[in-house]
Design a protein around this motif. Structure first.
Motif, PDB file in Angstrom:
ATOM      1  N   LEU A 184     -26.996  92.134 -31.005  1.00 32.81           N
ATOM      2  CA  LEU A 184     -28.210  92.633 -30.290  1.00 32.81           C
ATOM      3  C   LEU A 184     -28.718  93.871 -30.754  1.00 32.81           C
ATOM      4  O   LEU A 184     -29.793  94.438 -30.351  1.00 32.81           O
ATOM      5  N   GLY A 185     -27.798  94.707 -31.690  1.00 31.49           N
ATOM      6  CA  GLY A 185     -28.260  95.850 -32.153  1.00 31.49           C
ATOM      7  C   GLY A 185     -27.923  96.844 -30.993  1.00 31.49           C
ATOM      8  O   GLY A 185     -28.496  98.031 -31.051  1.00 31.49           O
ATOM      9  N   ILE A 186     -26.663  96.583 -30.086  1.00 31.32           N
ATOM     10  CA  ILE A 186     -26.498  97.670 -29.026  1.00 31.32           C
ATOM     11  C   ILE A 186     -25.113  98.698 -29.630  1.00 31.32           C
ATOM     12  O   ILE A 186     -24.152  98.179 -30.132  1.00 31.32           O
ATOM     13  N   ALA A 187     -25.542  99.832 -29.740  1.00 30.89           N
ATOM     14  CA  ALA A 187     -24.841 100.941 -30.330  1.00 30.89           C
ATOM     15  C   ALA A 187     -23.547 101.234 -29.428  1.00 30.89           C
ATOM     16  O   ALA A 187     -23.550 101.097 -28.513  1.00 30.89           O
ATOM     17  N   ARG A 188     -22.485 101.640 -30.211  1.00 32.28           N
ATOM     18  CA  ARG A 188     -21.218 101.917 -29.723  1.00 32.28           C
ATOM     19  C   ARG A 188     -20.702 103.198 -30.204  1.00 32.28           C
ATOM     20  O   ARG A 188     -20.499 103.066 -31.489  1.00 32.28           O
ATOM     21  N   GLU A 189     -20.759 104.273 -29.631  1.00 27.42           N
ATOM     22  CA  GLU A 189     -20.092 105.666 -30.048  1.00 27.42           C
ATOM     23  C   GLU A 189     -18.719 105.889 -30.299  1.00 27.42           C
ATOM     24  O   GLU A 189     -18.587 106.418 -31.325  1.00 27.42           O
ATOM     25  N   GLN A 190     -17.966 105.073 -29.497  1.00 22.42           N
ATOM     26  CA  GLN A 190     -16.486 105.186 -29.588  1.00 22.42           C
ATOM     27  C   GLN A 190     -16.085 104.322 -30.795  1.00 22.42           C
ATOM     28  O   GLN A 190     -16.738 103.441 -31.142  1.00 22.42           O
ATOM     29  N   PRO A 191     -14.694 104.485 -31.143  1.00 21.70           N
ATOM     30  CA  PRO A 191     -14.237 103.541 -32.126  1.00 21.70           C
ATOM     31  C   PRO A 191     -14.088 102.282 -31.705  1.00 21.70           C
ATOM     32  O   PRO A 191     -13.799 101.963 -30.614  1.00 21.70           O
ATOM     33  N   ASP A 192     -14.189 101.330 -32.498  1.00 22.92           N
ATOM     34  CA  ASP A 192     -14.120  99.947 -32.320  1.00 22.92           C
ATOM     35  C   ASP A 192     -12.620  99.570 -32.214  1.00 22.92           C
ATOM     36  O   ASP A 192     -12.055  99.325 -33.568  1.00 22.92           O
ATOM     37  N   ILE A 193     -11.915  99.850 -31.118  1.00 18.78           N
ATOM     38  CA  ILE A 193     -10.545  99.180 -31.054  1.00 18.78           C
ATOM     39  C   ILE A 193     -10.454  98.044 -30.379  1.00 18.78           C
ATOM     40  O   ILE A 193     -11.422  97.632 -29.477  1.00 18.78           O
ATOM     41  N   THR A 194      -9.277  97.442 -30.344  1.00 19.03           N
ATOM     42  CA  THR A 194      -9.010  96.017 -29.891  1.00 19.03           C
ATOM     43  C   THR A 194      -8.130  96.255 -28.383  1.00 19.03           C
ATOM     44  O   THR A 194      -7.742  97.218 -28.153  1.00 19.03           O
ATOM     45  N   GLY A 195      -8.040  95.141 -27.889  1.00 16.99           N
ATOM     46  CA  GLY A 195      -7.407  95.040 -26.399  1.00 16.99           C
ATOM     47  C   GLY A 195      -5.803  95.302 -27.032  1.00 16.99           C
ATOM     48  O   GLY A 195      -5.191  96.087 -26.179  1.00 16.99           O
ATOM     49  N   ASN A 226     -21.799 100.345 -21.862  1.00 20.91           N
ATOM     50  CA  ASN A 226     -22.649  99.256 -22.432  1.00 20.91           C
ATOM     51  C   ASN A 226     -22.923  98.007 -21.841  1.00 20.91           C
ATOM     52  O   ASN A 226     -24.013  97.203 -22.251  1.00 20.91           O
ATOM     53  N   LEU A 227     -22.378  97.711 -20.728  1.00 21.30           N
ATOM     54  CA  LEU A 227     -22.535  96.561 -19.786  1.00 21.30           C
ATOM     55  C   LEU A 227     -24.018  96.686 -19.226  1.00 21.30           C
ATOM     56  O   LEU A 227     -24.704  95.721 -19.063  1.00 21.30           O
ATOM     57  N   GLU A 228     -24.377  97.773 -19.023  1.00 21.53           N
ATOM     58  CA  GLU A 228     -25.771  98.166 -18.486  1.00 21.53           C
ATOM     59  C   GLU A 228     -26.864  97.854 -19.343  1.00 21.53           C
ATOM     60  O   GLU A 228     -27.596  97.142 -19.212  1.00 21.53           O
ATOM     61  N   THR A 229     -26.703  98.301 -20.804  1.00 18.49           N
ATOM     62  CA  THR A 229     -27.587  97.908 -21.692  1.00 18.49           C
ATOM     63  C   THR A 229     -27.639  96.350 -22.009  1.00 18.49           C
ATOM     64  O   THR A 229     -28.797  95.743 -21.977  1.00 18.49           O
ATOM     65  N   LEU A 230     -26.429  95.701 -21.992  1.00 19.59           N
ATOM     66  CA  LEU A 230     -26.519  94.340 -22.122  1.00 19.59           C
ATOM     67  C   LEU A 230     -27.037  93.569 -21.051  1.00 19.59           C
ATOM     68  O   LEU A 230     -27.883  92.501 -21.132  1.00 19.59           O
ATOM     69  N   MET A 231     -26.810  94.138 -19.728  1.00 25.46           N
ATOM     70  CA  MET A 231     -27.484  93.342 -18.663  1.00 25.46           C
ATOM     71  C   MET A 231     -29.087  93.511 -18.730  1.00 25.46           C
ATOM     72  O   MET A 231     -29.641  92.520 -18.498  1.00 25.46           O
ATOM     73  N   GLU A 232     -29.602  94.638 -19.196  1.00 21.22           N
ATOM     74  CA  GLU A 232     -30.973  94.789 -19.324  1.00 21.22           C
ATOM     75  C   GLU A 232     -31.582  94.012 -20.258  1.00 21.22           C
ATOM     76  O   GLU A 232     -32.409  93.284 -20.118  1.00 21.22           O
ATOM     77  N   THR A 233     -30.877  93.842 -21.343  1.00 28.28           N
ATOM     78  CA  THR A 233     -31.291  93.054 -22.612  1.00 28.28           C
ATOM     79  C   THR A 233     -31.427  91.395 -22.177  1.00 28.28           C
ATOM     80  O   THR A 233     -32.264  90.818 -22.289  1.00 28.28           O
ATOM     81  N   VAL A 234     -30.336  91.016 -21.671  1.00 24.34           N
ATOM     82  CA  VAL A 234     -29.922  89.714 -21.391  1.00 24.34           C
ATOM     83  C   VAL A 234     -31.151  89.361 -20.389  1.00 24.34           C
ATOM     84  O   VAL A 234     -31.721  88.143 -20.362  1.00 24.34           O
ATOM     85  N   SER A 235     -31.175  90.086 -19.184  1.00 26.00           N
ATOM     86  CA  SER A 235     -31.997  89.599 -18.115  1.00 26.00           C
ATOM     87  C   SER A 235     -33.771  89.459 -18.631  1.00 26.00           C
ATOM     88  O   SER A 235     -34.340  88.821 -18.404  1.00 26.00           O
ATOM     89  N   ASN A 236     -33.764  90.442 -19.622  1.00 21.47           N
ATOM     90  CA  ASN A 236     -35.394  90.827 -20.161  1.00 21.47           C
ATOM     91  C   ASN A 236     -35.522  89.395 -20.948  1.00 21.47           C
ATOM     92  O   ASN A 236     -36.428  88.653 -20.783  1.00 21.47           O
ATOM     93  N   ARG A 237     -34.504  88.964 -21.622  1.00 20.86           N
ATOM     94  CA  ARG A 237     -34.893  87.717 -22.561  1.00 20.86           C
ATOM     95  C   ARG A 237     -35.001  86.612 -21.774  1.00 20.86           C
ATOM     96  O   ARG A 237     -35.560  85.631 -22.212  1.00 20.86           O
ATOM     97  N   LEU A 238     -33.856  86.427 -20.764  1.00 21.93           N
ATOM     98  CA  LEU A 238     -33.856  85.069 -20.050  1.00 21.93           C
ATOM     99  C   LEU A 238     -35.104  85.050 -19.127  1.00 21.93           C
ATOM    100  O   LEU A 238     -35.770  83.924 -18.692  1.00 21.93           O
ATOM    101  N   HIS A 239     -35.643  86.397 -18.969  1.00 23.14           N
ATOM    102  CA  HIS A 239     -37.110  86.397 -17.857  1.00 23.14           C
ATOM    103  C   HIS A 239     -38.018  85.557 -18.877  1.00 23.14           C
ATOM    104  O   HIS A 239     -38.814  85.016 -18.202  1.00 23.14           O
ATOM    105  N   GLU A 240     -38.161  86.028 -20.015  1.00 26.03           N
ATOM    106  CA  GLU A 240     -39.196  85.500 -20.840  1.00 26.03           C
ATOM    107  C   GLU A 240     -38.903  84.238 -21.287  1.00 26.03           C
ATOM    108  O   GLU A 240     -39.955  83.383 -21.135  1.00 26.03           O
ATOM    109  N   SER A 241     -37.754  83.541 -21.457  1.00 26.35           N
ATOM    110  CA  SER A 241     -37.329  82.449 -22.123  1.00 26.35           C
ATOM    111  C   SER A 241     -37.424  81.215 -20.743  1.00 26.35           C
ATOM    112  O   SER A 241     -37.915  80.314 -20.899  1.00 26.35           O
TER     113      SER A 241
END
Length: 254
Positions: A184-195, A226-241
């Motif tokens: 979705l192109g959501i940026a992440r400032e922190q290093p990509d580490i795993t569980g 980042n969950l907030e950005t994802l929530m906004e993106t997903v709800s907007n896309r589903l609203h449209e679709s």
């Protein structure tokens, strides 16, 4: 889209019937007049609307969350967006009976709080944070974060819960949080580490490495924010679709 646009929580109303109502111009509870559906179902819808208005007046969203499928609980978001709590946890393993919660990050109204095991992470403190929210937003929290917290810390997290993994699947977005963010192109400032890295960082901290804890907290907070950005993106896309497509007479794309 708000919950007042929804008829899906009504017993006997599926997505096909709801789309039919929308296509006939019944896109809000206020517009329902008993037409389009049979008498029995119309009575159920009218009863749902009466009860629903009362729930909204009292700020009660649990009945809607319980009646909606997990993939459709995003419909609550517009009603409660200012009072949702984005939550993500880190643990020392996957079994709540044997492993511990290390950090819990909560993001709400633009502010992020991280509770740390051995410092301020207590059942009482976490319960206060949860009780102050209208709903939780997580990714895979329905299967992992919430049951883990309930078992490990004995907290009550039975409030409405939007687990973004399910509406993401409705959009064809599969896999974990980070691959979906990248798609979705959501940026992440922190290093990509795993569980696994998160567990290692916690054990380094236990051996006296404060920098490891700082890195773990930044990672946990990044997931939560980042969950907030994802929530906004997903709800907007589903609203449209889902909603706009049906109102415009098109077939739903999801």
């Amino acid at each position: 889209m708000q919950i007042e646009n929804s008829f899906l929580p009504v017993d006997g109303v599926g997505e096909k019937t709801e789309r039919r109502l929308w296509k006939h111009g019944i896109t809000h509870w206020d517009e329902f007049d008993g037409s389009v559906v049979g008498t029995t179902l119309a009575d159920r819808i009218e009863s749902f609307i009466r009860d629903g208005r009362r729930h909204l007046e009292c700020g009660e969203y649990t009945p809607f969350a319980q009646a909606l499928p997990a993939a459709s609980r995003w419909r609550l978001y517009e009603n409660i967006r200012d009072d949702v709590c984005y939550l993500d946890i880190e643990t020392t393993g996957l079994n709540a009976d044997r492993h511990a919660v290390t950090t819990v990050s909560l993001h709400r109204r633009g502010e992020t709080t991280t509770l740390i095991n051995g410092q301020d992470l207590t059942a009482e403190r976490l319960q206060t944070e949860l009780d102050d929210a209208a709903a939780l937003v997580t990714f895979n929290g329905q299967r992992f974060d919430v049951p883990f917290l309930e078992t490990a810390l004995d907290v009550d997290a039975t409030m409405p819960h939007i687990d973004l993994m399910y509406p993401c699947r409705k959009l064809g977005l599969t896999g974990g949080l980070k691959p979906i963010e990248k798609e979705l192109g959501i940026a992440r400032e922190q290093p990509d580490i795993t569980g696994r890295d998160a567990v290692r960082l916690w054990h380094q901290y236990e051996r006296g490495d404060d920098a490891a804890l700082e890195k773990l907290v930044r990672y946990n907070q990044a997931d939560t924010v980042n969950l907030e950005t994802l929530m906004e993106t997903v709800s907007n896309r589903l609203h449209e679709s889902v909603f706009e497509a049906a109102c415009n007479g098109a077939d739903s794309r999801v």
